[in-house]
Scaffold this motif. Structure first.
Motif, PDB file in Angstrom:
ATOM      1  N   PRO A  17       0.662  -0.961   0.290  1.00 18.42           N
ATOM      2  CA  PRO A  17      -0.121   0.162  -0.154  1.00 18.42           C
ATOM      3  C   PRO A  17       0.743   0.959   0.170  1.00 18.42           C
ATOM      4  CG  PRO A  17      -0.365  -1.171   2.294  1.00 18.42           C
ATOM      5  CD  PRO A  17       0.573  -2.258   0.846  1.00 18.42           C
ATOM      6  N   GLU A  18       2.143   0.828   0.132  1.00 15.52           N
ATOM      7  CA  GLU A  18       3.183   2.660   0.235  1.00 15.52           C
ATOM      8  C   GLU A  18       3.535   2.088  -0.786  1.00 15.52           C
ATOM      9  OE1 GLU A  18       3.469   4.478   2.921  1.00 15.52           O
ATOM     10  OE2 GLU A  18       1.529   3.459   3.881  1.00 15.52           O
ATOM     11  N   THR A  19       3.030   1.920  -1.845  1.00 12.45           N
ATOM     12  CA  THR A  19       4.422   1.749  -2.783  1.00 12.45           C
ATOM     13  C   THR A  19       2.920   2.307  -3.829  1.00 12.45           C
ATOM     14  OG1 THR A  19       5.823   0.954  -2.506  1.00 12.45           O
ATOM     15  CG2 THR A  19       5.130   0.830  -5.215  1.00 12.45           C
ATOM     16  N   THR A  20       3.481   3.345  -5.150  1.00  6.51           N
ATOM     17  CA  THR A  20       3.005   3.082  -6.021  1.00  6.51           C
ATOM     18  C   THR A  20       2.814   2.746  -6.981  1.00  6.51           C
ATOM     19  OG1 THR A  20       1.822   5.842  -5.526  1.00  6.51           O
ATOM     20  CG2 THR A  20       1.489   4.979  -7.631  1.00  6.51           C
ATOM     21  N   PHE A  21       2.269   1.976  -7.747  1.00  4.63           N
ATOM     22  CA  PHE A  21       2.372   0.656  -8.529  1.00  4.63           C
ATOM     23  C   PHE A  21       2.414   1.165 -10.004  1.00  4.63           C
ATOM     24  CE2 PHE A  21       3.481  -3.969 -10.623  1.00  4.63           C
ATOM     25  CZ  PHE A  21       4.526  -3.267 -10.035  1.00  4.63           C
ATOM     26  N   LEU A  22       3.435   1.592 -11.167  1.00  3.87           N
ATOM     27  CA  LEU A  22       2.835   1.810 -12.305  1.00  3.87           C
ATOM     28  C   LEU A  22       3.905   1.022 -13.536  1.00  3.87           C
ATOM     29  CD1 LEU A  22       2.560   5.585 -11.660  1.00  3.87           C
ATOM     30  CD2 LEU A  22       1.064   3.773 -11.706  1.00  3.87           C
ATOM     31  N   ASN A  23       4.065  -0.648 -12.713  1.00  4.51           N
ATOM     32  CA  ASN A  23       4.926  -0.924 -14.034  1.00  4.51           C
ATOM     33  C   ASN A  23       4.210  -2.565 -13.810  1.00  4.51           C
ATOM     34  OD1 ASN A  23       6.241  -2.421 -14.988  1.00  4.51           O
ATOM     35  ND2 ASN A  23       8.286  -2.129 -14.066  1.00  4.51           N
ATOM     36  N   HIS A  24       2.956  -2.523 -14.559  1.00  4.25           N
ATOM     37  CA  HIS A  24       2.603  -3.959 -14.430  1.00  4.25           C
ATOM     38  C   HIS A  24       3.641  -4.533 -15.610  1.00  4.25           C
ATOM     39  CE1 HIS A  24      -0.678  -6.715 -13.569  1.00  4.25           C
ATOM     40  NE2 HIS A  24      -0.385  -7.578 -14.529  1.00  4.25           N
ATOM     41  N   GLY A  25       3.503  -3.889 -16.530  1.00 11.22           N
ATOM     42  CA  GLY A  25       4.509  -4.187 -17.365  1.00 11.22           C
ATOM     43  C   GLY A  25       5.641  -5.170 -17.136  1.00 11.22           C
ATOM     44  N   SER A  26       6.375  -4.848 -16.413  1.00 11.42           N
ATOM     45  CA  SER A  26       7.747  -6.309 -16.301  1.00 11.42           C
ATOM     46  C   SER A  26       7.382  -7.081 -15.717  1.00 11.42           C
ATOM     47  CB  SER A  26       8.556  -5.009 -15.271  1.00 11.42           C
ATOM     48  OG  SER A  26       9.426  -3.683 -15.883  1.00 11.42           O
ATOM     49  N   PHE A  27       6.781  -7.665 -14.875  1.00 17.75           N
ATOM     50  CA  PHE A  27       6.642  -8.550 -14.138  1.00 17.75           C
ATOM     51  C   PHE A  27       5.451  -8.889 -14.257  1.00 17.75           C
ATOM     52  CE2 PHE A  27      11.311  -6.906 -13.011  1.00 17.75           C
ATOM     53  CZ  PHE A  27      11.169  -7.707 -13.704  1.00 17.75           C
ATOM     54  N   GLY A  28       4.476  -8.487 -14.280  1.00 19.31           N
ATOM     55  CA  GLY A  28       2.727  -8.709 -13.819  1.00 19.31           C
ATOM     56  C   GLY A  28       2.603  -8.214 -12.919  1.00 19.31           C
ATOM     57  N   ALA A  29       1.793  -8.993 -11.891  1.00 22.25           N
ATOM     58  CA  ALA A  29       1.099  -8.857 -10.387  1.00 22.25           C
ATOM     59  C   ALA A  29       0.617  -9.764 -10.326  1.00 22.25           C
ATOM     60  CB  ALA A  29       0.993  -7.021 -10.395  1.00 22.25           C
ATOM     61  N   THR A  30      -0.236 -10.450  -9.496  1.00 24.28           N
ATOM     62  CA  THR A  30      -0.752 -11.168  -8.918  1.00 24.28           C
ATOM     63  C   THR A  30      -2.119 -11.132  -7.966  1.00 24.28           C
ATOM     64  OG1 THR A  30       0.627 -13.256 -10.339  1.00 24.28           O
ATOM     65  CG2 THR A  30      -1.379 -14.029  -9.207  1.00 24.28           C
ATOM     66  N   PRO A  31      -3.214 -11.220  -8.771  1.00 27.44           N
ATOM     67  CA  PRO A  31      -4.099 -11.179  -7.515  1.00 27.44           C
ATOM     68  C   PRO A  31      -4.005 -11.999  -6.132  1.00 27.44           C
ATOM     69  CG  PRO A  31      -5.394 -11.221  -8.929  1.00 27.44           C
ATOM     70  CD  PRO A  31      -3.871 -11.803  -9.522  1.00 27.44           C
ATOM     71  N   SER A  32      -4.347 -12.472  -4.863  1.00 30.21           N
ATOM     72  CA  SER A  32      -4.068 -12.864  -4.224  1.00 30.21           C
ATOM     73  C   SER A  32      -5.014 -14.222  -4.054  1.00 30.21           C
ATOM     74  CB  SER A  32      -4.743 -12.445  -2.356  1.00 30.21           C
ATOM     75  OG  SER A  32      -4.056 -11.462  -2.297  1.00 30.21           O
ATOM     76  N   VAL A  33      -5.615 -14.294  -4.365  1.00 34.74           N
ATOM     77  CA  VAL A  33      -6.742 -15.669  -4.807  1.00 34.74           C
ATOM     78  C   VAL A  33      -6.025 -16.303  -5.591  1.00 34.74           C
ATOM     79  CG1 VAL A  33      -9.184 -16.472  -5.884  1.00 34.74           C
ATOM     80  CG2 VAL A  33      -9.351 -14.528  -3.887  1.00 34.74           C
ATOM     81  N   ILE A  34      -5.283 -15.948  -6.750  1.00 34.20           N
ATOM     82  CA  ILE A  34      -4.642 -16.823  -8.035  1.00 34.20           C
ATOM     83  C   ILE A  34      -3.676 -17.087  -7.234  1.00 34.20           C
ATOM     84  CG2 ILE A  34      -3.176 -17.133  -9.749  1.00 34.20           C
ATOM     85  CD1 ILE A  34      -6.631 -16.491 -10.286  1.00 34.20           C
ATOM     86  N   LEU A  35      -2.677 -16.078  -6.065  1.00 33.85           N
ATOM     87  CA  LEU A  35      -1.982 -16.887  -5.358  1.00 33.85           C
ATOM     88  C   LEU A  35      -2.020 -18.553  -4.208  1.00 33.85           C
ATOM     89  CD1 LEU A  35       0.291 -13.731  -4.608  1.00 33.85           C
ATOM     90  CD2 LEU A  35       0.778 -15.802  -6.558  1.00 33.85           C
ATOM     91  N   GLU A  36      -3.418 -17.707  -4.191  1.00 32.49           N
ATOM     92  CA  GLU A  36      -3.881 -19.288  -3.167  1.00 32.49           C
ATOM     93  C   GLU A  36      -4.184 -20.376  -4.035  1.00 32.49           C
ATOM     94  OE1 GLU A  36      -7.418 -17.201  -1.409  1.00 32.49           O
ATOM     95  OE2 GLU A  36      -6.489 -16.035  -0.204  1.00 32.49           O
ATOM     96  N   GLU A  37      -4.457 -20.545  -5.191  1.00 32.55           N
ATOM     97  CA  GLU A  37      -4.893 -21.355  -6.006  1.00 32.55           C
ATOM     98  C   GLU A  37      -3.433 -22.031  -6.406  1.00 32.55           C
ATOM     99  OE1 GLU A  37      -7.273 -22.525  -7.734  1.00 32.55           O
ATOM    100  OE2 GLU A  37      -7.081 -23.345  -9.545  1.00 32.55           O
ATOM    101  N   GLN A  38      -2.695 -20.796  -6.608  1.00 32.47           N
ATOM    102  CA  GLN A  38      -1.382 -21.945  -6.358  1.00 32.47           C
ATOM    103  C   GLN A  38      -0.670 -23.039  -5.233  1.00 32.47           C
ATOM    104  OE1 GLN A  38       2.131 -19.134  -7.464  1.00 32.47           O
ATOM    105  NE2 GLN A  38       3.319 -20.976  -8.593  1.00 32.47           N
ATOM    106  N   SER A  39      -1.101 -22.325  -4.272  1.00 30.85           N
ATOM    107  CA  SER A  39      -0.805 -23.064  -2.787  1.00 30.85           C
ATOM    108  C   SER A  39      -0.967 -24.007  -2.868  1.00 30.85           C
ATOM    109  CB  SER A  39      -1.272 -21.915  -1.629  1.00 30.85           C
ATOM    110  OG  SER A  39      -0.368 -21.042  -2.011  1.00 30.85           O
ATOM    111  N   ARG A  40      -2.632 -24.175  -3.797  1.00 29.69           N
ATOM    112  CA  ARG A  40      -3.356 -25.367  -3.245  1.00 29.69           C
ATOM    113  C   ARG A  40      -2.690 -26.516  -4.640  1.00 29.69           C
ATOM    114  NH1 ARG A  40      -7.402 -28.180  -6.083  1.00 29.69           N
ATOM    115  NH2 ARG A  40      -8.191 -26.278  -7.482  1.00 29.69           N
ATOM    116  N   PHE A  41      -2.347 -26.033  -5.696  1.00 29.25           N
ATOM    117  CA  PHE A  41      -1.290 -26.461  -6.484  1.00 29.25           C
ATOM    118  C   PHE A  41       0.141 -27.414  -5.917  1.00 29.25           C
ATOM    119  CE2 PHE A  41      -4.140 -25.128  -9.793  1.00 29.25           C
ATOM    120  CZ  PHE A  41      -5.020 -26.072 -10.120  1.00 29.25           C
TER     121      PHE A  41
END
Ligand SMILES: Cc1ncc(COP(=O)(O)O)c(C=O)c1O
Length: 396
Positions: A17-41
């Motif tokens: 929350p302390e960063t103004t993130f204007l660089n989705h282009g370099s590495f993307g950013a993954t929503p928490s729900v998708i990270l949970e899905e990855q943990s499930r796998f």
């Protein structure tokens, strides 16, 4: 300093929350729900790795392939996964049997890693890299088409064409270029690193010989999820970078293709497996789904670009139709522009340290210019570009 507002969907991401993130282009950013899905796998895999790879892996691999193929209107039989677009480009280039004198076209807005891979294969085979110089400031997509088509000779065998360029954030007229190049007998290797989820893609209609792209950027799936699609008539030419068990498989051609690409050796495949969930989850965040997400991000990127152009006392470098959800502008530079470094440009570091703004500043020595590039993703708000504009006005 008070932080600018974030987009109303930003709570879906784990971004600081302390960063103004204007660089989705370099590495993307993954929503928490998708990270949970990855943990499930991962848990499924670690509960019994042998059972997972023997009994579950191939079905999950296939399901991810099917969903992505549907999303991209692609022939599933040519679809396979790689870890990133750099690997996809290398897989194609290092498979091709180039002849001395063959020419490969690379526009000078292309991603340096992919351009390097072209130089590597042309140098070792006596072929030639043909660098096509395209100005940053162009009047129309037709200008780009004319310049690239003007570089085709009877020795041109391949062209690397981006959907959206990295240093310059230019949405290339890749549809028209693919059609024109291939009608002149030049195979297209479409670099769709910024492809799925940022520009509409219909691979059956486009029919590039090869297309590689990242899902970990604009589809927001976990890092390491990328694809390589090979057109049916070119599949026999391409082998995965890792020669593995599939090489000695003696069955039917399609089965062999799948075996060779599905088993590059032991690795964590969970990022690929999250692609279906990412497509579904993000698509449901916005009414109108993916077409609306792309439109919304495009509009925000143009708004952001206009705001920073004003702060920099400059004008938009090319028409809005050549912008996707990335937009770049030149920033003043004194002295020579060197190569990019892993540590980041000093001005990029300054903006992060002094203002908490994460935005790439890219020295692009091929143009002798540094570009600042904004991204627009669902978690962004127009206030964030105003805040960047203020920082630019104060510090340049
Ligand atoms: C146009 C382009 N091609 C290729 C890549 C490489 O992507 P990756 O690092 O996922 O291999 C990028 C990364 O930003 C890119 O912008």
């Amino acid at each position: 300093m008070k932080r600018p507002r974030k987009g109303e969907l930003s709570h879906h991401w784990a971004l600081d929350p302390e960063t103004t993130f204007l660089n989705h282009g370099s590495f993307g950013a993954t929503p928490s729900v998708i990270l949970e899905e990855q943990s499930r796998f991962r848990t499924l895999m670690e509960n019994d790795p042998v059972r997972f790879f023997e009994r579950e892996y191939l079905d999950l691999w296939d399901e991810a392939r099917r969903t992505l193929s549907e999303f991209l209107s692609a022939d599933i039989n040519g679809m396979t996964f790689v870890s990133n677009a750099t690997q996809g480009v290398n897989t194609v280039l290092r498979s091709l049997q180039l002849q001395p004198g063959d020419e490969i076209i690379v526009p000078d807005h292309s991603y340096q890693a992919c351009w390097n891979a072209i130089d590597y294969v042309t140098e070792r085979s006596g072929a030639k890299t043909v660098v096509v110089e395209i100005p940053f400031r162009v009047g129309s997509p037709q200008d780009v088409i004319d310049i690239i088509m003007g570089a085709v000779t009877d020795r041109t065998v391949l062209a690397l064409i981006d959907t959206v360029t990295s240093p310059t954030g230019m949405r290339m007229p890749f549809e028209e270029l693919t059609a024109q190049l291939q009608s002149r007998g030049v195979d297209v290797l479409l670099d769709a690193a910024h492809g799925p989820g940022i520009v509409p893609l219909n691979l059956s209609l486009l029919a590039p010989a090869y297309c590689t792209g990242n899902c970990h950027k604009w589809l927001c799936s976990p890092k390491g999820s990328a694809f390589l699609h090979i057109r049916e008539d070119r599949k026999h030419l391409i082998r995965p970078l890792n020669i593995s068990h599939g090489f000695s498989y003696e069955g039917e051609a399609q089965e062999k293709f799948e075996f060779e690409f599905a088993w590059p050796g032991t690795q964590d495949p969970s990022a690929w497996m999250c692609i279906p969930k990412a497509i579904e989850y993000l698509g449901e965040l916005v009414e109108g789904g993916w077409p609306r997400i792309m439109e919304r991000n495009h509009t925000l990127a143009i708004e952001g670009r206009n705001i920073i152009c004003e702060a920099l006392g400059t004008t938009p470098p090319f028409p809005d139709s050549m912008v996707s959800a990335l937009a770049a502008v030149e920033i003043p530079t004194d002295g020579e522009v060197g190569p990019m470094s892993l540590e980041g440009d000093p001005f990029h570091n300054f903006l992060l340290d002094e203002y908490g703004i994460q935005v790439p500043v890219m020295p692009w020595r091929h143009h002798g210019v540094r570009y600042i590039r904004i991204s627009a993703q669902l978690y962004n708000h127009v206030d964030e570009y105003r805040y960047l504009a203020k920082a630019l006005s104060e510090s340049l």
